[in-house]
Design a protein around this motif. Structure first.
Motif, PDB file in Angstrom:
ATOM      1  N   ALA A  26      48.136  21.961  59.777  1.00  0.00           N
ATOM      2  CA  ALA A  26      46.751  22.278  59.441  1.00  0.00           C
ATOM      3  C   ALA A  26      46.636  22.798  58.010  1.00  0.00           C
ATOM      4  O   ALA A  26      45.689  22.451  57.293  1.00  0.00           O
ATOM      5  N   GLN A  27      47.594  23.607  57.586  1.00  0.00           N
ATOM      6  CA  GLN A  27      47.548  24.143  56.220  1.00  0.00           C
ATOM      7  C   GLN A  27      47.674  23.039  55.191  1.00  0.00           C
ATOM      8  O   GLN A  27      47.053  23.099  54.125  1.00  0.00           O
ATOM      9  N   SER A  28      48.443  22.008  55.496  1.00  0.00           N
ATOM     10  CA  SER A  28      48.567  20.891  54.560  1.00  0.00           C
ATOM     11  C   SER A  28      47.233  20.185  54.375  1.00  0.00           C
ATOM     12  O   SER A  28      46.926  19.696  53.271  1.00  0.00           O
ATOM     13  N   LEU A  29      46.414  20.139  55.422  1.00  0.00           N
ATOM     14  CA  LEU A  29      45.077  19.549  55.303  1.00  0.00           C
ATOM     15  C   LEU A  29      44.159  20.455  54.487  1.00  0.00           C
ATOM     16  O   LEU A  29      43.382  19.985  53.649  1.00  0.00           O
ATOM     17  N   ILE A  30      44.241  21.753  54.741  1.00  0.00           N
ATOM     18  CA  ILE A  30      43.438  22.708  53.965  1.00  0.00           C
ATOM     19  C   ILE A  30      43.798  22.615  52.492  1.00  0.00           C
ATOM     20  O   ILE A  30      42.922  22.580  51.615  1.00  0.00           O
ATOM     21  N   GLU A  89      47.826  32.514  67.611  1.00  0.00           N
ATOM     22  CA  GLU A  89      49.070  32.293  66.877  1.00  0.00           C
ATOM     23  C   GLU A  89      48.935  31.326  65.704  1.00  0.00           C
ATOM     24  O   GLU A  89      49.644  31.470  64.707  1.00  0.00           O
ATOM     25  N   VAL A  90      48.033  30.343  65.827  1.00  0.00           N
ATOM     26  CA  VAL A  90      47.912  29.339  64.761  1.00  0.00           C
ATOM     27  C   VAL A  90      46.910  29.785  63.684  1.00  0.00           C
ATOM     28  O   VAL A  90      47.239  29.834  62.493  1.00  0.00           O
ATOM     29  N   LEU A  91      45.699  30.114  64.084  1.00  0.00           N
ATOM     30  CA  LEU A  91      44.654  30.442  63.099  1.00  0.00           C
ATOM     31  C   LEU A  91      45.037  31.589  62.175  1.00  0.00           C
ATOM     32  O   LEU A  91      44.744  31.522  60.971  1.00  0.00           O
ATOM     33  N   SER A 151      45.274  29.845  55.681  1.00  0.00           N
ATOM     34  CA  SER A 151      44.586  30.493  54.577  1.00  0.00           C
ATOM     35  C   SER A 151      43.991  29.442  53.661  1.00  0.00           C
ATOM     36  O   SER A 151      44.492  28.329  53.563  1.00  0.00           O
ATOM     37  N   ARG A 152      42.911  29.818  52.974  1.00  0.00           N
ATOM     38  CA  ARG A 152      42.284  28.942  51.993  1.00  0.00           C
ATOM     39  C   ARG A 152      42.947  29.155  50.641  1.00  0.00           C
ATOM     40  O   ARG A 152      43.214  30.291  50.269  1.00  0.00           O
TER      41      ARG A 152
END
Length: 249
Positions: free
Chosen positions: A211-215, A242-244, A248-249
């Motif tokens: 998910a961070q790679s998408l952000i 655990e995930v959210l 980070s932005r």
């Protein structure tokens, strides 16, 4: 299609209903066609609809108070034509069935085609990616479940992603096994790198990295789709606790 029950944060959305539905594409098409016709009737410069533009029958008087200046529109699309339309009329574009950060710049280029026609800043259009999600503290079990899920739609989405090169014969063999009702066996054929392009899966740390790679690639929102985990409730719990917190932005 049932309404989605969604837990929203500034970073991601946990969606309780699958985006996959035979009826959804038809509904989406009718809505888009209606919006397109509406914009065409408004004139040469396309504008997004506002609450005050709601059509009514002759003689009908609307007394509702306008609550917002425009109607937010999310358009689901992969291809150039759908993305170009989103560039003209939508606030967001959703690429469903993808966890691939390489699709973000592709969609930006496709959005630009439509946005530039009306002098719109493409940066104001949000790109949203979402896909099957299976998170569990047992990462291997989670990824095995995700492989089975992805096997059932790989043939549909694989050909839509121009950034992915699949092993020769993979889609055909996976499709053959799925058609024979051998979904789990089909899933075992999907390599790790392919799985990571079309699903979020593994431990909370693995899913958070995806998910961070998408952000980092510039998406406005990540949508975690069903089945969420080895059980739905446990998957949603892990996503929230655990995930959210790792994003980070």
């Amino acid at each position: 299609m049932p309404a989605a029950s969604t837990v929203l944060t500034s970073r991601a959305a946990v969606t309780r209903r699958s985006w996959l539905s035979h009826g959804f594409s038809g509904i989406a098409y009718l809505e888009v066609r209606s919006c397109h016709d509406f914009h065409r009737r408004r004139g040469s410069r396309l504008e997004r609809p506002t609450g005050s533009d709601r059509p009514s029958e002759p003689g009908t008087t609307l007394r509702s108070e306008q609550q917002r200046p425009e109607v937010p529109l999310l358009l689901g699309a992969w291809g150039p034509r759908g993305a170009a339309l989103a560039g003209r009329i939508a606030g967001e574009i959703k690429v469903g069935g993808s966890a691939n950060p390489d699709m973000v710049p592709v969609m930006r280029e496709r959005l630009l085609v439509g946005a530039s026609r009306i002098g719109r800043d493409v940066a104001e259009i949000g790109v949203v990616l979402g896909a099957v999600t299976v998170v569990d503290t047992d990462g291997e079990a989670a990824r095995a479940r995700a492989r089975t899920e992805v096997a059932m739609y790989l043939a549909v989405v694989a050909e839509l992603d121009p950034t992915v090169a699949l092993p020769d014969g993979l889609v055909a063999e996976v499709g053959r096994l799925v058609d024979a009702g051998r979904d789990e066996e089909a899933g075992t054929l999907i390599p790790d790198d392919v799985l990571d392009r079309f699903a979020f899966s593994g431990t909370p740390e693995q899913v958070a990295r995806q998910a961070q790679s998408l952000i980092d690639a510039g998406v406005r929102r990540v949508e975690f789709g069903t089945p969420h985990g080895l059980t739905d409730d446990r998957g949603v719990e892990l996503l929230g606790t655990e995930v959210l917190p790792l994003l980070s932005r």
